[in-house]
Design a protein around this motif. Sequence first.
Motif, PDB file in Angstrom:
ATOM      1  N   ASP A 187      11.306   5.953   0.193  1.00 17.84           N
ATOM      2  CA  ASP A 187       9.942   5.646  -0.252  1.00 17.84           C
ATOM      3  C   ASP A 187       9.541   6.603  -1.379  1.00 17.84           C
ATOM      4  OD1 ASP A 187       7.327   4.912  -0.539  1.00 17.84           O
ATOM      5  OD2 ASP A 187       6.673   5.544   1.452  1.00 17.84           O
ATOM      6  N   PRO A 188      10.057   6.379  -2.596  1.00 19.23           N
ATOM      7  CA  PRO A 188       9.785   7.310  -3.700  1.00 19.23           C
ATOM      8  C   PRO A 188       8.337   7.321  -4.173  1.00 19.23           C
ATOM      9  CG  PRO A 188      11.004   5.388  -4.476  1.00 19.23           C
ATOM     10  CD  PRO A 188      10.960   5.294  -2.978  1.00 19.23           C
ATOM     11  N   GLN A 189       7.548   6.325  -3.780  1.00 14.91           N
ATOM     12  CA  GLN A 189       6.162   6.229  -4.238  1.00 14.91           C
ATOM     13  C   GLN A 189       5.163   6.932  -3.311  1.00 14.91           C
ATOM     14  OE1 GLN A 189       5.622   4.921  -7.254  1.00 14.91           O
ATOM     15  NE2 GLN A 189       7.837   4.594  -7.316  1.00 14.91           N
ATOM     16  N   ALA A 190       5.634   7.429  -2.177  1.00 13.05           N
ATOM     17  CA  ALA A 190       4.727   8.043  -1.201  1.00 13.05           C
ATOM     18  C   ALA A 190       4.005   9.253  -1.797  1.00 13.05           C
ATOM     19  CB  ALA A 190       5.492   8.451   0.045  1.00 13.05           C
ATOM     20  N   GLU A 191       2.764   9.437  -1.361  1.00 18.12           N
ATOM     21  CA  GLU A 191       1.948  10.577  -1.798  1.00 18.12           C
ATOM     22  C   GLU A 191       1.922  11.609  -0.681  1.00 18.12           C
ATOM     23  OE1 GLU A 191      -2.772  11.520  -2.604  1.00 18.12           O
ATOM     24  OE2 GLU A 191      -2.049   9.451  -2.798  1.00 18.12           O
ATOM     25  N   TYR A 192       2.095  12.882  -1.019  1.00 19.31           N
ATOM     26  CA  TYR A 192       2.167  13.951  -0.016  1.00 19.31           C
ATOM     27  C   TYR A 192       0.987  14.916  -0.145  1.00 19.31           C
ATOM     28  CZ  TYR A 192       6.948  12.349   0.670  1.00 19.31           C
ATOM     29  OH  TYR A 192       8.051  11.569   0.933  1.00 19.31           O
ATOM     30  N   ILE A 193       0.436  15.273   1.000  1.00 21.04           N
ATOM     31  CA  ILE A 193      -0.593  16.305   1.077  1.00 21.04           C
ATOM     32  C   ILE A 193      -0.002  17.412   1.945  1.00 21.04           C
ATOM     33  CG2 ILE A 193      -2.917  16.887   1.881  1.00 21.04           C
ATOM     34  CD1 ILE A 193      -3.519  13.822   1.635  1.00 21.04           C
ATOM     35  N   HIS A 194       0.118  18.609   1.405  1.00 24.27           N
ATOM     36  CA  HIS A 194       0.739  19.712   2.149  1.00 24.27           C
ATOM     37  C   HIS A 194      -0.336  20.605   2.765  1.00 24.27           C
ATOM     38  CE1 HIS A 194       4.949  18.998   0.975  1.00 24.27           C
ATOM     39  NE2 HIS A 194       4.393  18.448  -0.093  1.00 24.27           N
ATOM     40  N   MET A 251       0.840  -1.203   0.000  1.00 25.83           N
ATOM     41  CA  MET A 251       0.000   0.000   0.000  1.00 25.83           C
ATOM     42  C   MET A 251       0.873   1.249   0.000  1.00 25.83           C
ATOM     43  SD  MET A 251      -2.885   1.177   2.794  1.00 25.83           S
ATOM     44  CE  MET A 251      -1.744   2.010   3.892  1.00 25.83           C
ATOM     45  N   LYS A 252       0.515   2.192  -0.856  1.00 24.09           N
ATOM     46  CA  LYS A 252       1.271   3.445  -0.942  1.00 24.09           C
ATOM     47  C   LYS A 252       1.057   4.280   0.315  1.00 24.09           C
ATOM     48  CE  LYS A 252       1.059   5.758  -4.834  1.00 24.09           C
ATOM     49  NZ  LYS A 252       0.609   6.693  -5.902  1.00 24.09           N
ATOM     50  N   ASN A 253       2.161   4.804   0.891  1.00 26.69           N
ATOM     51  CA  ASN A 253       2.046   5.668   2.055  1.00 26.69           C
ATOM     52  C   ASN A 253       1.464   7.016   1.648  1.00 26.69           C
ATOM     53  OD1 ASN A 253       3.076   4.171   4.333  1.00 26.69           O
ATOM     54  ND2 ASN A 253       5.069   4.232   3.324  1.00 26.69           N
ATOM     55  N   LYS A 254       0.509   7.470   2.425  1.00 27.06           N
ATOM     56  CA  LYS A 254      -0.117   8.774   2.214  1.00 27.06           C
ATOM     57  C   LYS A 254       0.301   9.649   3.389  1.00 27.06           C
ATOM     58  CE  LYS A 254      -4.535  10.491   0.491  1.00 27.06           C
ATOM     59  NZ  LYS A 254      -5.935  10.127   0.239  1.00 27.06           N
ATOM     60  N   ILE A 255       1.026  10.711   3.102  1.00 26.75           N
ATOM     61  CA  ILE A 255       1.661  11.504   4.149  1.00 26.75           C
ATOM     62  C   ILE A 255       1.120  12.928   4.175  1.00 26.75           C
ATOM     63  CG2 ILE A 255       3.860  12.321   5.069  1.00 26.75           C
ATOM     64  CD1 ILE A 255       5.212  10.035   3.519  1.00 26.75           C
ATOM     65  N   LEU A 256       0.651  13.347   5.344  1.00 23.36           N
ATOM     66  CA  LEU A 256       0.208  14.723   5.552  1.00 23.36           C
ATOM     67  C   LEU A 256       1.382  15.518   6.108  1.00 23.36           C
ATOM     68  CD1 LEU A 256      -2.062  16.883   5.737  1.00 23.36           C
ATOM     69  CD2 LEU A 256      -2.520  16.030   8.054  1.00 23.36           C
ATOM     70  N   VAL A 257       1.751  16.589   5.416  1.00 23.74           N
ATOM     71  CA  VAL A 257       2.853  17.449   5.838  1.00 23.74           C
ATOM     72  C   VAL A 257       2.266  18.750   6.372  1.00 23.74           C
ATOM     73  CG1 VAL A 257       4.997  18.592   5.153  1.00 23.74           C
ATOM     74  CG2 VAL A 257       4.313  16.442   4.045  1.00 23.74           C
ATOM     75  N   ILE A 258       2.437  18.983   7.666  1.00 20.70           N
ATOM     76  CA  ILE A 258       1.853  20.169   8.306  1.00 20.70           C
ATOM     77  C   ILE A 258       2.944  21.207   8.559  1.00 20.70           C
ATOM     78  CG2 ILE A 258       0.567  21.052  10.292  1.00 20.70           C
ATOM     79  CD1 ILE A 258      -0.511  18.189  10.713  1.00 20.70           C
ATOM     80  N   ASN A 259       2.754  22.399   7.997  1.00 22.73           N
ATOM     81  CA  ASN A 259       3.669  23.514   8.240  1.00 22.73           C
ATOM     82  C   ASN A 259       3.049  24.436   9.281  1.00 22.73           C
ATOM     83  OD1 ASN A 259       5.452  25.681   8.185  1.00 22.73           O
ATOM     84  ND2 ASN A 259       4.614  26.523   6.291  1.00 22.73           N
ATOM     85  N   GLY A 260       3.686  24.510  10.454  1.00 21.08           N
ATOM     86  CA  GLY A 260       3.179  25.358  11.527  1.00 21.08           C
ATOM     87  C   GLY A 260       3.998  26.603  11.755  1.00 21.08           C
ATOM     88  N   SER A 261       4.897  26.924  10.823  1.00 22.35           N
ATOM     89  CA  SER A 261       5.758  28.096  10.969  1.00 22.35           C
ATOM     90  C   SER A 261       5.027  29.366  10.560  1.00 22.35           C
ATOM     91  CB  SER A 261       7.013  27.937  10.109  1.00 22.35           C
ATOM     92  OG  SER A 261       7.799  29.118  10.136  1.00 22.35           O
ATOM     93  N   VAL A 262       5.306  30.450  11.273  1.00 15.77           N
ATOM     94  CA  VAL A 262       4.729  31.746  10.908  1.00 15.77           C
ATOM     95  C   VAL A 262       5.763  32.628  10.206  1.00 15.77           C
ATOM     96  CG1 VAL A 262       2.999  31.695  12.738  1.00 15.77           C
ATOM     97  CG2 VAL A 262       5.231  32.714  13.212  1.00 15.77           C
ATOM     98  N   SER A 263       6.949  32.103   9.972  1.00 17.32           N
ATOM     99  CA  SER A 263       8.003  32.848   9.277  1.00 17.32           C
ATOM    100  C   SER A 263       7.815  32.736   7.768  1.00 17.32           C
ATOM    101  CB  SER A 263       9.381  32.289   9.644  1.00 17.32           C
ATOM    102  OG  SER A 263       9.630  32.432  11.022  1.00 17.32           O
ATOM    103  N   PRO A 264       8.319  33.701   7.012  1.00 17.09           N
ATOM    104  CA  PRO A 264       8.316  33.546   5.556  1.00 17.09           C
ATOM    105  C   PRO A 264       9.016  32.234   5.201  1.00 17.09           C
ATOM    106  CG  PRO A 264       8.972  35.773   6.164  1.00 17.09           C
ATOM    107  CD  PRO A 264       8.907  34.986   7.440  1.00 17.09           C
ATOM    108  N   ILE A 265       8.494  31.535   4.211  1.00 15.61           N
ATOM    109  CA  ILE A 265       8.986  30.196   3.881  1.00 15.61           C
ATOM    110  C   ILE A 265      10.493  30.166   3.670  1.00 15.61           C
ATOM    111  CG2 ILE A 265       8.920  28.406   2.074  1.00 15.61           C
ATOM    112  CD1 ILE A 265       5.888  28.929   1.903  1.00 15.61           C
ATOM    113  N   GLU A 266      11.026  31.164   2.960  1.00 16.33           N
ATOM    114  CA  GLU A 266      12.458  31.159   2.646  1.00 16.33           C
ATOM    115  C   GLU A 266      13.337  31.446   3.872  1.00 16.33           C
ATOM    116  OE1 GLU A 266      10.887  35.300   1.988  1.00 16.33           O
ATOM    117  OE2 GLU A 266      10.240  33.267   1.468  1.00 16.33           O
ATOM    118  N   LYS A 267      12.725  31.961   4.953  1.00 16.79           N
ATOM    119  CA  LYS A 267      13.493  32.270   6.167  1.00 16.79           C
ATOM    120  C   LYS A 267      13.214  31.293   7.307  1.00 16.79           C
ATOM    121  CE  LYS A 267      13.801  37.240   5.268  1.00 16.79           C
ATOM    122  NZ  LYS A 267      13.491  38.604   5.771  1.00 16.79           N
ATOM    123  N   SER A 268      12.371  30.323   7.066  1.00 18.00           N
ATOM    124  CA  SER A 268      11.933  29.410   8.116  1.00 18.00           C
ATOM    125  C   SER A 268      12.872  28.212   8.265  1.00 18.00           C
ATOM    126  CB  SER A 268      10.510  28.917   7.828  1.00 18.00           C
ATOM    127  OG  SER A 268      10.154  27.901   8.737  1.00 18.00           O
TER     128      SER A 268
END
Length: 200
Positions: free
Chosen positions: A35-42, A1-18
Amino acid sequence: MKNKILVINGSVSPIEKSFSVALTNLFIEEYKKIDPQAEYIHLDLNNEEMAHKTLTRDNMATYFNENDTFKYINQLKEVNKVIIGCPMNNFNVTGLVKNYLEHVLLANETFSYKYSKKGEAIGLLKDLKVQILTTQGAPFGWYLFGNHTEFLKGTWEFMGAKVNSPVLFAGTKIAPVDKQNPNEAVLQVKDEIIKAAKEF
């Protein structure tokens, strides 16, 4: 079964400075090798209206609703892994992360006291594995009363999730790290990231 991964960003900084975003990106880069086949939800909490709502006595009756609570609880139940990146803000998690947790910590949905012994809760997200990636401005141990990494670990475990060894990158506001590009700075903990990715 393909891994389904939720990626949670909780930073309040600008992305390039975080630093926490950089740490998360490094982890994903290493995990993709395994795991190159994993699916990501951002999920960037800065963009979620729910994460801007704080629980008060005035909104308690409507706080837990379909759009702000069940949508995100169902999302947790539809994935099998979570990566959460969070910096320390004023000795704790960011307000965005706190609001997110307030919404998904709901009795009989993510935890239950039914059939428990001695009043201990039973976590209901038992199929979930969580990787915590945290950063803080001060070196670890400067403020022992502020440990947002352990707070996150305990909270996810309370909901029944299996928590992988957290990775903390501390001292981001201390020289020479404070002058470094976050993507370069986090390479200091690359060995920890590689180890965590292998265990995730």
